[in-house]
Design an enzyme around this catalytic site. Sequence first.
Site, mmCIF file in Angstrom:
data_model
loop_
_atom_site.group_PDB
_atom_site.id
_atom_site.type_symbol
_atom_site.label_atom_id
_atom_site.label_comp_id
_atom_site.label_asym_id
_atom_site.label_seq_id
_atom_site.Cartn_x
_atom_site.Cartn_y
_atom_site.Cartn_z
ATOM 1 N N SER A 234 0.844 -1.187 0.000
ATOM 2 C CA SER A 234 0.000 0.000 0.000
ATOM 3 C C SER A 234 0.885 1.246 0.000
ATOM 4 C CB SER A 234 -0.902 -0.002 1.242
ATOM 5 O OG SER A 234 -1.733 1.130 1.253
ATOM 6 N N GLY A 235 0.577 2.188 -0.903
ATOM 7 C CA GLY A 235 1.370 3.405 -1.007
ATOM 8 C C GLY A 235 2.516 3.326 -1.986
ATOM 9 N N THR A 239 -1.939 2.525 -8.351
ATOM 10 C CA THR A 239 -3.062 3.159 -9.047
ATOM 11 C C THR A 239 -2.578 4.104 -10.131
ATOM 12 O OG1 THR A 239 -4.448 2.998 -7.070
ATOM 13 C CG2 THR A 239 -5.098 4.603 -8.738
ATOM 14 N N ASN A 283 -0.827 6.623 1.816
ATOM 15 C CA ASN A 283 -1.062 7.098 0.453
ATOM 16 C C ASN A 283 -2.220 8.090 0.469
ATOM 17 O OD1 ASN A 283 -1.169 7.416 -2.283
ATOM 18 N ND2 ASN A 283 -1.527 5.274 -2.762
ATOM 19 N N SER A 286 -5.196 6.257 -2.156
ATOM 20 C CA SER A 286 -5.088 4.807 -2.072
ATOM 21 C C SER A 286 -6.355 4.146 -2.606
ATOM 22 C CB SER A 286 -4.872 4.388 -0.616
ATOM 23 O OG SER A 286 -4.864 2.980 -0.492
ATOM 24 N N SER A 287 -6.183 3.152 -3.464
ATOM 25 C CA SER A 287 -7.332 2.392 -3.973
ATOM 26 C C SER A 287 -7.831 1.470 -2.881
ATOM 27 C CB SER A 287 -6.933 1.562 -5.196
ATOM 28 O OG SER A 287 -6.660 2.370 -6.299
ATOM 29 N N GLY A 519 -2.952 -2.908 -2.169
ATOM 30 C CA GLY A 519 -1.637 -3.338 -1.718
ATOM 31 C C GLY A 519 -1.690 -4.103 -0.405
ATOM 32 N N GLU A 521 -1.331 -4.948 3.296
ATOM 33 C CA GLU A 521 -1.513 -4.000 4.393
ATOM 34 C C GLU A 521 -1.296 -4.674 5.741
ATOM 35 O OE1 GLU A 521 -4.571 -0.508 3.016
ATOM 36 O OE2 GLU A 521 -5.424 -2.280 3.973
#
Length: 963
Positions: A234-235, A239, A283, A286-287, A519, A521
């Site tokens: 994540s981050g 995306t 992020n 973030s998606s 992502g 996490e």
Amino acid sequence: MNVTNGSETSAGGEASQGAACVLSIYSRLCQDGPPCCTLVVPRGAMATSVLQDAVATLGVGGAEGGGADLYQLVEVREEGGPEFVLEGTDRPVERVLMWPPHAQTQHPQSQGYYFLLRPRRHGDHSHGDGDSDGPFQEQDVDDLCSLTVLSEASILATLRTRFYANQIYTNAGGVLLALNPFCFLPIYNPKHMKLYDGQRPGRLRPHVFAMADRALCAMLHRHSSQAILITGHSGSGKTQTANFLLHCLTALSHKGYANGMKRTILGAGPVLEAFGNAKTAHNDNSSRFCKFVQVNYLESGVVRGAVVQTFLLEQSRVVCRNHRERNFHVFYFLLAGASDEERQELQLLPPEDYLYLTQQGCPMEEDAVLLKHQYKRLKQAMEMVGFLPATRKQIFMVLSAVLHLGNLSYTCRETDTDAGPDVGSSQTLNTLCDLLQVKQELLQEALTRRRATGALSVPYSQREAVAARDSLAKSLYSTLFDWIVLRINHSLLNKKDSQDPEDSALPQCLAIGVLDICGFEDVKTNIFEQFCINYTNEQLQCYFSQHIFQLEQEDYQAEGLLWQNIDFTDNSSCIDLISGLPSGLLPLLDQESISLQGTGHTLLARFQQEHHGNPFFSATPETEPAFVIQHFAGKVKYLVQNRDCMRPSVLALLRCSGRPFVRQLVGLSLVAVFRWGVVRAVIHSMTAFKQAGRHRAAKTAALLRRGSRTSIGELRRKSGATVERLQSRSSLLEFSFDRSEEHPLELMEDIFASYESRKRSKGNKQKQLIPKSLIDVPSLRSILGQMLWDCSTTALLNLHHKEQPSSVSAQLQGILCKLLQFLKTTQPVFIHCICSNAEKKEMYFDEALVLAQLQCLDMLETVCIQRDGYSCKYTFQEFTEMFKVLLPEEDGEPQKDILTLLQEMGMASSTYQMGKSKVFLKELQQQQLQERLQERRSQELRRKVAVLQRWFRATRRGSTSCR
């Protein structure tokens, strides 16, 4: 730092490339000198000339001149933060243009974003803030397979060097590594996109555009579908990478009639981001859902259509989040950008008055002007995709209802406890009923009591009532998101795709799929949604390992190649722990969910009983309802929560809503809802036209009484014929006429306005207010047939179905199974996104964090197999068909002919191997073959052209002599 337009030209003799700007450069020299200097700098001026002018203006260069060699110009984006040294060829003004808008105007130095003049330090690295302490010399190589010394330290040092040189992309053979700089770099404009069009791999620097071009060329040359898989924590920038890929794939496709389709594909991105992305600790965009975008092409390379698949939307974010995180973007866009008229109509409140937006202490920190711009951009994107103004209004009404749901408060009654908790405030309840068009007493009962048996109902406790309220909010938002995805897919659908797929007359289609998942996490409180996200990442990592290592090495052994196996981390045991039958964690969870006596404690007890001693599973103390799993990226602790579902009474209430749009969202069958919508639209259309006919007949009758000789009966017959003619076409109307019940005539307003504007301006292209191809039953069934899921909210909505609805975990496993089956039919391309730091600092490289991500990806082993292995392989028949013009014309043994060709081209024996039925090549040798093939084809083409020219000249001379 002050940036304004200037009219002078300074900073050396550079040619001005645009308007000049005024730069304030601060000094970190002796205190007796001036604190800063102001220069008028053209946009094209390089850092070398700006540095010379700054040294001269501050008077620190000395009598001999040349003092600029003793100083550096550095960029500081945060007071006390890292300092980025500018190369001599860097352009300071272009750096400034990448700063936020507020930093491009006059502001104090304490706010950051300024240039600094400092003494040059011995051994400073460009764009870095420290030397490498390792024994390896940092190498700036585009491909990690070219490193002279291959180790984790040398890979890390190379990535660091390239990162601080603004080279965020690095190849690892056929795998692309993308470091997230947390800032925008000017390497994504159409000029760069065109630069990578049709280029041989390795000729230009690594780039995400190169991967898009590689996938497109492979699809067209090999006539097989491709898949681009984007992975990372994540981050890490997945995306944004997916957005760049889709822009490039649509731009590089051959031009034709698909310009409108390209526009729709690009417009779908901002809509999905607004409703599915949020600001998190790692992020800012973030998606919070996974998506798979499949772009379909004709064999000629023209975009034919697309399908957007989404799953694992983080529904819990609507009602609760971790500290300092925010809700979905669309709520903030709406509250900041809505006009006064929209605010009144949607009954919006200030953001600080909504519990769902303020309970985690993350206020709207962005500039209101920026949020208004994002709202305007969202409305434009929704218009590009095909959402009518009336439909957008209904979507925003549901969003407003979701926010008002959070403001419902519950208090325990002191008397008459059998009636359930009190719901307040009355104003919020009235607003909610108006937005959802439901009766207040029914809504109040549905949110405070549950039906037991027959007519008997049991009151909720205060905690249960809050859970029912939150469940309604999450389900409403989830169904709205799924409905938006459905309508986007309809706008992306090619009408021919809704025909019989067995029809041989349909053109053959190829596809490129782009997979962008949430992502990996590990947050403060990990619940079931994080468990599903990390399980999806686990599956994708397993697919990567199988494709890169296991299947590749098994193929080498089966073909009898000389090969020494490379060990890799196999995470299949972790996947068996989670989803294996019959005692995996997900199957056990489904069993406990069905059981009426199932609780969190009984679930944990079964986990402990079945998996005690499993190295990938560990239990927590009995006082904590949680368990720990050893994933490929580390250990994660998950909290067990109570089951979550929408109550039947609430669902029945929404299905009786007076607003058709709400009834669509919670309908059992999309096809049935559509058919009823068509019937309703036809009836309302007939009613509207009949009312209009009566009104016109009455007006005409009044005029006839004053002397007209036309009979009323004749006028009625003419108007009746017109109504019948319009009724015959009414089935083509869009089924979502949301205002039809209150104002029947307004449902035709957009159609009339569009018709009148086209009538007044014939020949001029006008903006179309209605989608060209409205939805119908065949297209709806085609869309549903292409989806990976059969409506992700089916389990929540089919509460009275005779069969037991599938659980969320069962749906997830079905989605992943279908996705992996599709990936097995494609040639995959892998892009690993890497988070450069956990604090979201711009251009800051955290070595420990990056190294941990590289180790999770088995990057050292990946580089080894990419360097020593063979990335290209053909069967003897495929090689003969593709490179036929390079082989001898007489028929012989394919294996000997291929070996003779490779030897004649001077290829080293270490760059290829001949198997039992295949030939294996490295990437460079495959490129040499393609270049030789292109050269031979050009020679053959020139020879045939010369033959035609000789024939034409001879024919012309013969005809002249005859005359």
